[in-house]
Design an enzyme around this catalytic site. Structure first.
Site, short mmCIF file in Angstrom:
data_model
loop_
_atom_site.label_atom_id
_atom_site.label_comp_id
_atom_site.label_asym_id
_atom_site.label_seq_id
_atom_site.Cartn_x
_atom_site.Cartn_y
_atom_site.Cartn_z
N ASP A 104 34.70 26.13 80.54
CA ASP A 104 35.00 24.91 79.79
C ASP A 104 36.50 24.66 79.75
O ASP A 104 37.31 25.57 79.93
CB ASP A 104 34.50 25.04 78.34
CG ASP A 104 32.98 25.18 78.28
OD1 ASP A 104 32.31 24.75 79.22
OD2 ASP A 104 32.50 25.72 77.26
N LYS A 105 36.86 23.43 79.44
CA LYS A 105 38.28 23.05 79.37
C LYS A 105 39.06 23.96 78.41
O LYS A 105 40.19 24.35 78.67
CB LYS A 105 38.38 21.59 78.93
CG LYS A 105 39.77 21.02 78.96
CD LYS A 105 39.76 19.55 78.57
CE LYS A 105 41.17 19.04 78.38
NZ LYS A 105 41.19 17.67 77.87
#
Ligand code: URA
Length: 245
Positions: A104-105
């Site tokens: 994920d970011k």
């Protein structure tokens, strides 16, 4: 055997056009003889290729360990967001590498970056059950009953029941620390597993993928090539069955 201009272009010497010009100029020597025909077939692994006296180190594949930095997305390109590929050193650009799997970011940690599609496919294949290990900090306490629930498999918000996962509690407090190991890669899986037991993940970092362990000396945002040993171990974990070892 491969065309000389293609080999040189794949080695990052230049574009196909630039490489052709270089060859025609007489700058390229194969096994001691100047070759002026860009279409000449050469064995990049056996023949010695020199450009202006410097040996071309040919290889088809490259395998990089990346420590993903928070704020970057796992993609090869994006019009709005910064991607992990924006940080790739120039010397690797011509290899057309891509990240294997996703973080994920707001996650950090281990990403394998390679142009070896077959290895990537095998590592991500659900059937291979390659274990991914994460270090997490979650809000609130963790208990043995969480460990048990992870071991049984967790029912996610969409009804999917995960395969058994290993939860190892490292510390307890307002924020608790743990390692969690899973063999799947569902969307936001780790965060959703903790949410299902009522805890919110505050920080997530992948520390291992199969036998490949994140090098703690590799700073976030940096890349380094896998060692021969790391690559061998990684390959043997997914090519094992066919080779019968
Ligand atoms: N699971 C998540 O929830 N996020 C990640 O980045 C990786 C696994």
């Amino acid at each position: 055997m491969e065309r000389l201009d293609k080999i040189l272009a794949n080695s990052g010497v230049g574009t196909r056009k630039e490489v052709k010009a270089l060859i025609r100029r007489g700058s390229v020597v194969v096994n001691g003889a100047i070759v002026k025909n860009p279409g000449q077939h050469v064995d990049p692994y056996k023949d010695e290729i020199l450009i202006d006296g410097i040996r071309v180190d040919y290889r088809e594949y490259v395998y990089l360990m990346h420590n993903k930095k928070m704020g970057y997305i796992t993609a090869t390109e994006d019009t709005r967001e910064m991607t992990v590929m924006d940080l790739l050193p120039d010397e690797y650009r011509h290899f057309k590498v891509f990240p294997v799997g996703r973080l994920d970011k707001d996650s950090e940690g281990l990403l394998l970056v390679t142009n070896d599609g077959d290895l990537a496919h095998r590592l991500l294949s659900p059937g291979k059950k390659v274990e991914k290990k994460y270090y997490v900090r979650v809000a609130g306490g963790l208990s043995e009953s969480d460990v048990e629930r992870f071991k049984e498999g967790i029912k996610l918000d969409d009804g999917y029941v995960t395969l058994p996962a290993n939860l190892e509690i490292l510390s307890q407090g307002d924020v608790s620390e743990a390692y969690v190991s899973i063999v799947e890669g569902k969307f936001h899986q780790v965060k959703r597993m903790f949410l299902a037991v009522g805890k919110r993940v505050r920080y997530l970092k992948r520390v291992a993928m199969g036998p490949l362990v994140l090098d703690e000396n590799l700073k976030p945002g940096h890349f380094r090539e896998l060692t021969d040993k790391e690559l061998l171990e990684l390959k043997s974990c997914v090519y094992r069955e066919e080779k019968g070892t």
